[in-house]
Motif scaffolding. Structure first.
Motif, PDB file in Angstrom:
ATOM      1  N   SER A 158       1.068  -1.194   0.123  1.00  0.00           N
ATOM      2  CA  SER A 158       0.049   0.109  -0.075  1.00  0.00           C
ATOM      3  C   SER A 158       0.954   1.258   0.002  1.00  0.00           C
ATOM      4  O   SER A 158       1.203   1.811   1.031  1.00  0.00           O
ATOM      5  N   PRO A 159       1.272   1.534  -1.178  1.00  0.00           N
ATOM      6  CA  PRO A 159       2.334   2.638  -1.315  1.00  0.00           C
ATOM      7  C   PRO A 159       1.890   4.099  -0.673  1.00  0.00           C
ATOM      8  O   PRO A 159       2.644   4.610   0.139  1.00  0.00           O
ATOM      9  N   SER A 160       0.571   4.547  -0.612  1.00  0.00           N
ATOM     10  CA  SER A 160       0.043   5.720  -0.141  1.00  0.00           C
ATOM     11  C   SER A 160       0.091   5.786   1.498  1.00  0.00           C
ATOM     12  O   SER A 160      -0.026   6.821   1.917  1.00  0.00           O
ATOM     13  N   SER A 161       0.109   4.534   2.081  1.00  0.00           N
ATOM     14  CA  SER A 161       0.238   4.501   3.388  1.00  0.00           C
ATOM     15  C   SER A 161       1.490   4.013   4.033  1.00  0.00           C
ATOM     16  O   SER A 161       1.503   3.418   5.066  1.00  0.00           O
ATOM     17  N   ASN A 162       2.546   4.180   3.365  1.00  0.00           N
ATOM     18  CA  ASN A 162       3.984   4.063   3.821  1.00  0.00           C
ATOM     19  C   ASN A 162       4.189   4.525   5.094  1.00  0.00           C
ATOM     20  O   ASN A 162       3.816   5.703   5.190  1.00  0.00           O
ATOM     21  N   LYS A 163       4.973   4.005   5.933  1.00  0.00           N
ATOM     22  CA  LYS A 163       5.651   4.708   7.079  1.00  0.00           C
ATOM     23  C   LYS A 163       6.995   5.508   6.927  1.00  0.00           C
ATOM     24  O   LYS A 163       7.377   5.982   7.870  1.00  0.00           O
ATOM     25  N   GLY A 164       7.192   5.410   5.619  1.00  0.00           N
ATOM     26  CA  GLY A 164       8.576   6.444   5.527  1.00  0.00           C
ATOM     27  C   GLY A 164       9.700   5.744   4.918  1.00  0.00           C
ATOM     28  O   GLY A 164       9.646   4.456   4.718  1.00  0.00           O
ATOM     29  N   PHE A 165      10.851   6.319   4.812  1.00  0.00           N
ATOM     30  CA  PHE A 165      12.035   5.529   4.000  1.00  0.00           C
ATOM     31  C   PHE A 165      13.032   5.183   5.082  1.00  0.00           C
ATOM     32  O   PHE A 165      13.145   5.528   6.234  1.00  0.00           O
ATOM     33  N   LYS A 166      13.387   3.853   4.939  1.00  0.00           N
ATOM     34  CA  LYS A 166      14.296   3.304   5.693  1.00  0.00           C
ATOM     35  C   LYS A 166      15.522   2.543   4.931  1.00  0.00           C
ATOM     36  O   LYS A 166      15.619   1.947   4.159  1.00  0.00           O
ATOM     37  N   VAL A 167      16.515   2.889   5.670  1.00  0.00           N
ATOM     38  CA  VAL A 167      17.938   2.278   4.898  1.00  0.00           C
ATOM     39  C   VAL A 167      17.963   1.014   5.423  1.00  0.00           C
ATOM     40  O   VAL A 167      18.121   0.797   6.812  1.00  0.00           O
ATOM     41  N   THR A 168      18.266   0.292   4.617  1.00  0.00           N
ATOM     42  CA  THR A 168      18.115  -1.411   5.125  1.00  0.00           C
ATOM     43  C   THR A 168      19.521  -2.253   4.576  1.00  0.00           C
ATOM     44  O   THR A 168      20.046  -1.613   3.771  1.00  0.00           O
ATOM     45  N   LYS A 169      19.588  -3.471   4.880  1.00  0.00           N
ATOM     46  CA  LYS A 169      20.477  -4.297   4.517  1.00  0.00           C
ATOM     47  C   LYS A 169      19.890  -5.383   3.896  1.00  0.00           C
ATOM     48  O   LYS A 169      18.646  -5.835   4.127  1.00  0.00           O
ATOM     49  N   GLN A 170      20.518  -5.868   2.821  1.00  0.00           N
ATOM     50  CA  GLN A 170      19.950  -7.267   1.955  1.00  0.00           C
ATOM     51  C   GLN A 170      19.960  -8.407   3.008  1.00  0.00           C
ATOM     52  O   GLN A 170      20.880  -8.776   3.785  1.00  0.00           O
ATOM     53  N   SER A 171      18.756  -8.811   2.971  1.00  0.00           N
ATOM     54  CA  SER A 171      18.343 -10.080   4.031  1.00  0.00           C
ATOM     55  C   SER A 171      18.723 -11.315   2.869  1.00  0.00           C
ATOM     56  O   SER A 171      19.096 -11.313   1.849  1.00  0.00           O
ATOM     57  N   MET A 172      18.423 -12.467   3.739  1.00  0.00           N
ATOM     58  CA  MET A 172      18.407 -13.916   2.947  1.00  0.00           C
ATOM     59  C   MET A 172      17.312 -14.379   2.499  1.00  0.00           C
ATOM     60  O   MET A 172      17.136 -15.388   2.155  1.00  0.00           O
ATOM     61  N   TRP A 173      16.426 -13.673   2.613  1.00  0.00           N
ATOM     62  CA  TRP A 173      14.879 -14.132   2.169  1.00  0.00           C
ATOM     63  C   TRP A 173      14.926 -14.611   0.691  1.00  0.00           C
ATOM     64  O   TRP A 173      15.608 -13.820  -0.079  1.00  0.00           O
TER      65      TRP A 173
END
Length: 379
Positions: free
Chosen positions: A237-252
């Protein structure tokens, strides 16, 4: 925001907190900064009926993995053109190449056909992969230029988090730009069947456009983080996003499900030919290798004349080999993620995940911190 002992520096966590707390006011601040930019990089104040000198605007090259007619790419290109700030060029696959990774097609003829997808953009559909598209676009053979200011790959339909990055054609296109020394972004929407709708792509563009504008602005200033590409993952749901967050690549990763199919369900050569436009030139090249007993016959498709070469000279030996047919499907699987700074966890929690990707095997903490600092200032 709370942070666990996950290897991120305190400064990075602090910058992430700033991103979240300033998001609402940040867009206004960014807009104000952009208004202060020298008019040489903007034509926003120009009259609509006045001829624009494209060479004076920064060049943005767009590709994707889903194909040139996909709604994600069309929504993105339409928004970039509407900004009036950029000389937008498109070089994208003519068919779906979303899981082509970093594959290329050397030694074969690649066709590039001009198409009118969005008024104001110069576009070519290419009978190759996203990496082919970017390599061709940056070669100087297709366009009059050879180095755009920025390459954007997307918006992809479906997440490219974790180990899906290695399969993603969209990320492959962005990575090829980085290999060539051009800053790049790959953008994906966490599409969910039965929940997502086509209009979500327009909302996704609205979410990431400020980041795109900030990227171009800071590349021109020389303050954009170097030696990395940003993989941007937008929540369902793009319009209800909580903001930007710098992340690390997971193993998912998604599970691989191989299903046996009967021979009559196996897509034969006819479907292959139908899905490969512009094969006439490729097959014609095979003529020099065909035996003297070979024969060529022509047939016409709806779009182009295609030459199919078939051998009629020598009777084939009886083939006793066993042939089986299979179809691969990706199946989403639930996993429990405890690290708040992983891309898939941030996406599940409703954040826009921004993961810096390097050509190096691992991303050093200095680059990670630089991207975090840039995000907090840019937005």
């Amino acid at each position: 925001m709370t942070s666990k002992n996950n290897g991120l520096s305190a400064a990075l966590v602090s910058n992430l907190q700033d991103v979240l707390s300033k998001r609402k006011g940040g867009s206004d601040a960014s807009a104000a900064e952009e208004e202060e930019e020298p008019p040489s990089t903007s034509v926003g104040a120009a009259k609509e009926d006045e001829e624009i000198d494209d060479d004076s605007r920064p060049i943005v090259l767009v590709t994707n993995g889903d194909g040139i007619d996909s709604p994600g790419l069309l929504s993105l290109v339409e928004a970039l053109v509407s900004e009036g700030l950029y000389n937008v060029h498109v070089c994208a696959p003519q068919t779906d190449k979303s899981v082509s990774s970093h594959s290329m097609t050397p030694g074969e003829t690649i066709a590039a056909s001009s198409v009118d997808i969005i008024k104001g953009a110069t576009a070519f559909e290419v009978s190759g992969t996203p990496v082919d598209c970017i390599s061709l676009g940056l070669s100087g053979a297709l366009f009059a230029w050879s180095k755009p200011l920025l390459v954007i790959s997307g918006i992809n339909q479906g997440s490219s988090c974790g180990n899906q990055i290695f399969y993603s054609g969209a990320v492959g296109g962005a990575r090829e730009a980085l290999v060539s020394g051009v800053p790049s972004l790959s953008i994906s929407l966490n599409w969910k069947k039965g929940e997502s709708k086509e209009s979500d792509f327009k909302d996704a563009v609205g979410v990431c456009l400020p980041l795109i504008n900030a990227t171009i602005r800071d590349i021109q200033k020389g303050s954009f983080p170097k030696d990395c590409s940003l993989n941007i993952e937008i929540p369902t749901s793009p319009s209800s996003n909580k903001g930007f967050k710098v992340t690390k690549q997971s193993m998912w990763r998604q599970s691989h499900s191989w299903q046996a199919v009967s021979a009559n369900r196996h897509p034969g050569a006819g479907n292959f030919m139908a899905n490969q436009q512009s094969l006439g030139a490729q097959l014609a090249q095979l003529g020099r290798d065909a035996s003297a007993a070979g024969a060529a016959r022509r047939f016409t498709t709806q779009k182009k004349s295609i030459v199919e070469i078939e051998s009629v000279g020598v009777a084939a030996k009886t083939d006793s080999r066993v042939k089986k047919h299979f179809r691969l499907e990706f199946v989403a699987k639930e996993q429990e993620h405890t690290d708040d700074d992983l891309d898939v966890k941030a996406l599940e929690d409703g954040f826009v995940s921004v993961t810096p990707l390097s050509l190096l095997p691992t991303m050093d903490s200095e680059t990670q911190a630089a991207v975090s600092e840039w995000i907090s200032k840019a937005l």
